[in-house]
Each structure stands twice: as C-alpha cells, then as structure tokens.
Design an enzyme around this catalytic site. Sequence first.
Site, PDB file in Angstrom:
ATOM      1  N   ARG A  99       0.811  -1.216   0.000  1.00 43.43           N
ATOM      2  CA  ARG A  99       0.000   0.000   0.000  1.00 43.43           C
ATOM      3  C   ARG A  99       0.844   1.266   0.000  1.00 43.43           C
ATOM      4  O   ARG A  99       0.559   2.219  -0.727  1.00 43.43           O
ATOM      5  CB  ARG A  99      -0.955  -0.017   1.205  1.00 43.43           C
ATOM      6  CG  ARG A  99      -1.859   1.210   1.335  1.00 43.43           C
ATOM      7  CD  ARG A  99      -2.446   1.700   0.024  1.00 43.43           C
ATOM      8  NE  ARG A  99      -3.092   0.646  -0.761  1.00 43.43           N
ATOM      9  CZ  ARG A  99      -3.314   0.725  -2.058  1.00 43.43           C
ATOM     10  NH1 ARG A  99      -2.897   1.774  -2.747  1.00 43.43           N
ATOM     11  NH2 ARG A  99      -3.908  -0.256  -2.690  1.00 43.43           N
ATOM     12  N   LYS A 134       1.489  24.877  -3.477  1.00 46.68           N
ATOM     13  CA  LYS A 134       0.280  24.189  -3.012  1.00 46.68           C
ATOM     14  C   LYS A 134       0.506  22.680  -3.085  1.00 46.68           C
ATOM     15  O   LYS A 134      -0.038  21.974  -3.928  1.00 46.68           O
ATOM     16  CB  LYS A 134      -0.922  24.613  -3.859  1.00 46.68           C
ATOM     17  CG  LYS A 134      -1.268  26.092  -3.698  1.00 46.68           C
ATOM     18  CD  LYS A 134      -2.413  26.515  -4.598  1.00 46.68           C
ATOM     19  CE  LYS A 134      -2.707  27.999  -4.445  1.00 46.68           C
ATOM     20  NZ  LYS A 134      -3.794  28.467  -5.340  1.00 46.68           N
ATOM     21  N   LYS A 166       2.886  39.048  -2.679  1.00 43.59           N
ATOM     22  CA  LYS A 166       1.519  38.736  -3.054  1.00 43.59           C
ATOM     23  C   LYS A 166       0.598  39.886  -2.628  1.00 43.59           C
ATOM     24  O   LYS A 166       1.047  40.855  -2.009  1.00 43.59           O
ATOM     25  CB  LYS A 166       1.101  37.402  -2.426  1.00 43.59           C
ATOM     26  CG  LYS A 166       1.979  36.237  -2.923  1.00 43.59           C
ATOM     27  CD  LYS A 166       1.571  34.916  -2.319  1.00 43.59           C
ATOM     28  CE  LYS A 166       0.281  34.384  -2.912  1.00 43.59           C
ATOM     29  NZ  LYS A 166       0.435  34.003  -4.327  1.00 43.59           N
ATOM     30  N   GLU A 196       2.880  40.159  -7.503  1.00 43.17           N
ATOM     31  CA  GLU A 196       1.554  39.727  -7.953  1.00 43.17           C
ATOM     32  C   GLU A 196       0.707  40.963  -8.244  1.00 43.17           C
ATOM     33  O   GLU A 196       0.627  41.879  -7.423  1.00 43.17           O
ATOM     34  CB  GLU A 196       0.901  38.883  -6.865  1.00 43.17           C
ATOM     35  CG  GLU A 196      -0.488  38.390  -7.216  1.00 43.17           C
ATOM     36  CD  GLU A 196      -1.092  37.550  -6.101  1.00 43.17           C
ATOM     37  OE1 GLU A 196      -0.640  36.400  -5.927  1.00 43.17           O
ATOM     38  OE2 GLU A 196      -1.989  38.046  -5.404  1.00 43.17           O
ATOM     39  N   ASP A 217      -2.543  37.871 -11.994  1.00 39.39           N
ATOM     40  CA  ASP A 217      -3.342  36.958 -11.194  1.00 39.39           C
ATOM     41  C   ASP A 217      -4.840  37.097 -11.461  1.00 39.39           C
ATOM     42  O   ASP A 217      -5.397  38.198 -11.382  1.00 39.39           O
ATOM     43  CB  ASP A 217      -3.062  37.203  -9.716  1.00 39.39           C
ATOM     44  CG  ASP A 217      -3.682  36.154  -8.824  1.00 39.39           C
ATOM     45  OD1 ASP A 217      -3.509  34.961  -9.115  1.00 39.39           O
ATOM     46  OD2 ASP A 217      -4.336  36.533  -7.835  1.00 39.39           O
TER      47      ASP A 217
END
Length: 279
Positions: A99, A134, A166, A196, A217
């Site tokens: 597994r 992410k 950002k 950004e 963005d």
Amino acid sequence: MILPAFYVDDVIKNAIKEDINYIDEATAFVIPEDSVTSARFVSKADGVLCGIEIAARVFTLLDPKVEVELLKKDGDEIKKGDLIARFKGKTQALLMGERTALNLVQHLSGVATQTHTAVKLAEGTGVSIADTRKTLPGLRAMQKYAVMCGGGKNHRFNLSDAAMLKDNHIDAGGGILKTVEKLRRHIGHTVKIEVETRTLDEVKEAVEAKADIIMLDNMTADETAECVKYIDGRALTEASGNITLENIREKAQCGVDIISMGSLTHSVTAFDISMRIDK
C-alpha cells in the site's frame, strides 16, 4: 531519480510506521517468515510514470534482499496493461509494503500525468508550465520532481528561494512601489523579486518598481494580453489563478512566459497501478 536518498527514506519510513504501526495482523499470522514470492506492478491507465524507484525502495527497506527489475522508468509514457516492474523477495515484505509503495507511485504518476497533459495543451506557444507551493506537507520535493517528470518546471521551492510579493504583502506594505523599495534594502543580490498584480494599474507600478517577474493573477485572457503588451519584455510574465486544462491554451496564447497551476499538485487524481502477487 534525482531526489536524495535520505529524503526519500525519511518519507517512506514515516509512511510505513503509520501504516504498519507495530504489526501487520493479516500478514504476520498467515504468511511464514521464510516464504518468498514474486510480484509485479501493472498499469491500469494511460499516462506518465513517476516514483517507481521510490516504490521499489519501500520493498528494499523492508527486505534488503528483494530483487527489483524496473521495466519502465520515471518520465516514460505508459499504456493500460503495461508491465512496469517485477519484484522478488520475502512475501511478508511485499505484502506489508504494497500500500505504501502504491500510494506513492500512484500519486506521483498522477502529478506527472496532469502536468504532461497541461504541457501538451500549451505546446507550440513557448509557455513554461510551472507548479506552485500548493503541495502536500512533507511531499513537496517528490511532487515537484513529479512535475519535472511530466515536462513542467518548478516554481520556487520555498519562501527562501525568491521574494514574492503577493496581494496581502502589497496591501499591508502600502502599495507596490513602497513595498518593493523596502524589500530591496534587505535582500541579497541573487534574490529575484516577483510581484503579484490584479490590474493594469498595478502592472504599471510593478514595471516602474523594476520587478523581475510580474504575476498576472486571476485576469481574463484579454486583460492578460493587454498587460503582456504593456510590459513588453521588461519583466518575465506569469499567468496564475483559476487556470484549468480547459482554459490553459487560451491563456498560453496571450504571450505570457510562464503559467503556474496549483492543480498540478493539490488536487490530482491518483494514477491507477496495481500490484499482483504471482501464484
């Protein structure tokens, strides 16, 4: 495989400890310790393979004498029914590691396959397809490796690799010009600055601030193309935000240099691979 062995082994050991805990109830009481058998990995879908050496390492950690025959390598395009690898060793080790080995190779092959699909959709536009941060905790290096196997490029690995301002940095810092100026007073000469932006006015401010990379963005295709035209090569351009396999071609044709997609790593479907024990 270019991943360091100590990192791979740490991930595998943690996964095995989580899965086996202190005993495999079924295997320990059903399979004799001296039982030896062979097994094979078979593809049950079409896609791009990644993580087969990692999967093999699961078995060799449990039984150093396991014999491994890899018939496909990371980055190979595989078809449904393809034989990927053969293993021979202690039956207990093969069953206990099954597994964990499959979880890793299936997930990483899913990332590589998703990336390959995105790269093919943007083919001919000159755009690089990149990942983001992410990623799953503890698996970032493996996931970014899988993106490379699928033909994509890696964005920054962590917060130390580049200075990305950002929207929240900019809003809290008092605007692009002021925030970039403050940042430049502290960073070293090797650190690139990415800003950004959400509007053409912000793009103009980022150009004035001499940002190295300007992220466009969550813009429409028309807005993206307009901003790329204004930037005119004065910075690298990166499109990001809500980019899917359905709209990636349209964004790629806007003239950006890079398209970054969180979906390459955060929500991929596991690639279907099965392990079969030879009777």
